[in-house]
Design a protein around this motif. Structure first.
Motif, mmCIF file in Angstrom:
data_model
loop_
_atom_site.group_PDB
_atom_site.id
_atom_site.type_symbol
_atom_site.label_atom_id
_atom_site.label_comp_id
_atom_site.label_asym_id
_atom_site.label_seq_id
_atom_site.Cartn_x
_atom_site.Cartn_y
_atom_site.Cartn_z
ATOM 1 N N LEU A 62 -0.697 -5.352 3.241
ATOM 2 C CA LEU A 62 -1.441 -5.179 1.993
ATOM 3 C C LEU A 62 -1.214 -3.775 1.428
ATOM 4 C CD1 LEU A 62 -3.498 -5.988 -0.179
ATOM 5 C CD2 LEU A 62 -5.302 -5.344 1.435
ATOM 6 N N MET A 63 -1.241 -2.756 2.275
ATOM 7 C CA MET A 63 -1.001 -1.382 1.831
ATOM 8 C C MET A 63 0.415 -1.221 1.289
ATOM 9 S SD MET A 63 -3.582 0.634 1.874
ATOM 10 C CE MET A 63 -2.800 2.233 1.763
ATOM 11 N N ARG A 64 1.387 -1.835 1.940
ATOM 12 C CA ARG A 64 2.779 -1.735 1.484
ATOM 13 C C ARG A 64 2.921 -2.292 0.075
ATOM 14 N NH1 ARG A 64 6.336 -5.239 1.170
ATOM 15 N NH2 ARG A 64 5.458 -6.692 2.656
ATOM 16 N N VAL A 65 2.334 -3.455 -0.169
ATOM 17 C CA VAL A 65 2.406 -4.072 -1.496
ATOM 18 C C VAL A 65 1.604 -3.243 -2.508
ATOM 19 C CG1 VAL A 65 1.803 -6.123 -2.841
ATOM 20 C CG2 VAL A 65 2.839 -6.369 -0.579
ATOM 21 N N THR A 66 0.472 -2.735 -2.101
ATOM 22 C CA THR A 66 -0.345 -1.906 -2.991
ATOM 23 C C THR A 66 0.417 -0.661 -3.417
ATOM 24 O OG1 THR A 66 -2.382 -2.727 -1.967
ATOM 25 C CG2 THR A 66 -2.533 -0.641 -3.170
ATOM 26 N N MET A 67 1.134 -0.064 -2.492
ATOM 27 C CA MET A 67 1.874 1.165 -2.800
ATOM 28 C C MET A 67 2.980 0.932 -3.823
ATOM 29 S SD MET A 67 1.923 3.321 0.675
ATOM 30 C CE MET A 67 2.654 4.698 -0.180
ATOM 31 N N HIS A 69 2.604 -0.367 -6.489
ATOM 32 C CA HIS A 69 1.967 -0.207 -7.801
ATOM 33 C C HIS A 69 1.565 1.232 -8.097
ATOM 34 C CE1 HIS A 69 1.613 -4.564 -8.488
ATOM 35 N NE2 HIS A 69 1.542 -4.610 -7.177
ATOM 36 N N LEU A 70 1.867 2.144 -7.187
ATOM 37 C CA LEU A 70 1.421 3.529 -7.366
ATOM 38 C C LEU A 70 2.341 4.368 -8.241
ATOM 39 C CD1 LEU A 70 0.096 4.503 -3.828
ATOM 40 C CD2 LEU A 70 -1.212 3.964 -5.873
#
Length: 191
Positions: A62-67, A69-70
């Motif tokens: 989840l963090m990998r996919v969220t990143m 979008h950063l």
């Protein structure tokens, strides 16, 4: 309306994916990477934990996919005047630190409270900053910037100036970007 299917169960809705990622980004902004847990994302998004786990096998995924979008990957227009390029870079720095990372994510990077997050973010930033450095080097070669301007130093000064303004005043003061651009432009352009 279904966006895609996994081949089993109900069709996946793109809006559900967006709610999950938005909730993860919100948690990151507010509390840093430690605040992004499956439970906190479920509570904030209103999406069931089981649904989140169907899409992301772990918090790390989840963090990998969220990143992803950063960091905005929109390229800088090569024909912009130097003054406007400086403003463009400062606006992107503001967007990353204020809107994407937020105070929680920025503090986590500065304090290195989550080394894996900091490393992953730096990797993503390196690619972005590399393309900006290439743009600076092209402007040096075209004599739009002074011959002695070092791209990495200039980008570091812009990031540092923005961080200093936020540290001193909580957020950039009205007109700060204009004043910073007016101050820096003569320092980096040929006379």
């Amino acid at each position: 309306m279904p966006d895609s299917t996994t081949g089993r169960g109900r069709p996946r809705l793109q809006s559900t994916d967006q709610r999950i990622i938005q909730a993860a980004l919100d948690q990151l902004r507010l509390k840093g990477p430690a605040g992004v847990t499956i439970d906190s994302v479920a509570a904030r998004s209103g999406v069931a934990r089981t649904t989140i786990y169907r899409r992301y096998r772990s918090r790390d995924e989840l963090m990998r996919v969220t990143m992803e979008h950063l960091i905005d990957t929109t390229p800088i227009a090569p024909d912009l005047p130097v003054r406007e390029k400086l403003r463009w870079v400062l606006d992107r720095i503001s967007d990353i630190l204020e809107n994407r990372l937020g105070p929680g994510g920025t503090a986590a990077v500065i304090a290195n409270t989550d080394p894996a997050f900091t490393s992953a973010l730096r990797s993503r930033l390196a690619a972005r900053l590399g393309s900006l450095a290439d743009s600076v080097n092209l402007d040096v070669a075209a004599a739009r910037l002074r011959a002695d301007v070092d791209a990495d130093t200039l980008l570091g000064l812009l990031i540092g100036a923005y961080l200093a303004e936020v540290l001193r005043f909580g957020s950039p003061r009205d007109g700060w970007t204009d004043r910073a651009v007016e101050f820096l432009t003569p320092a980096v352009t040929p006379h």
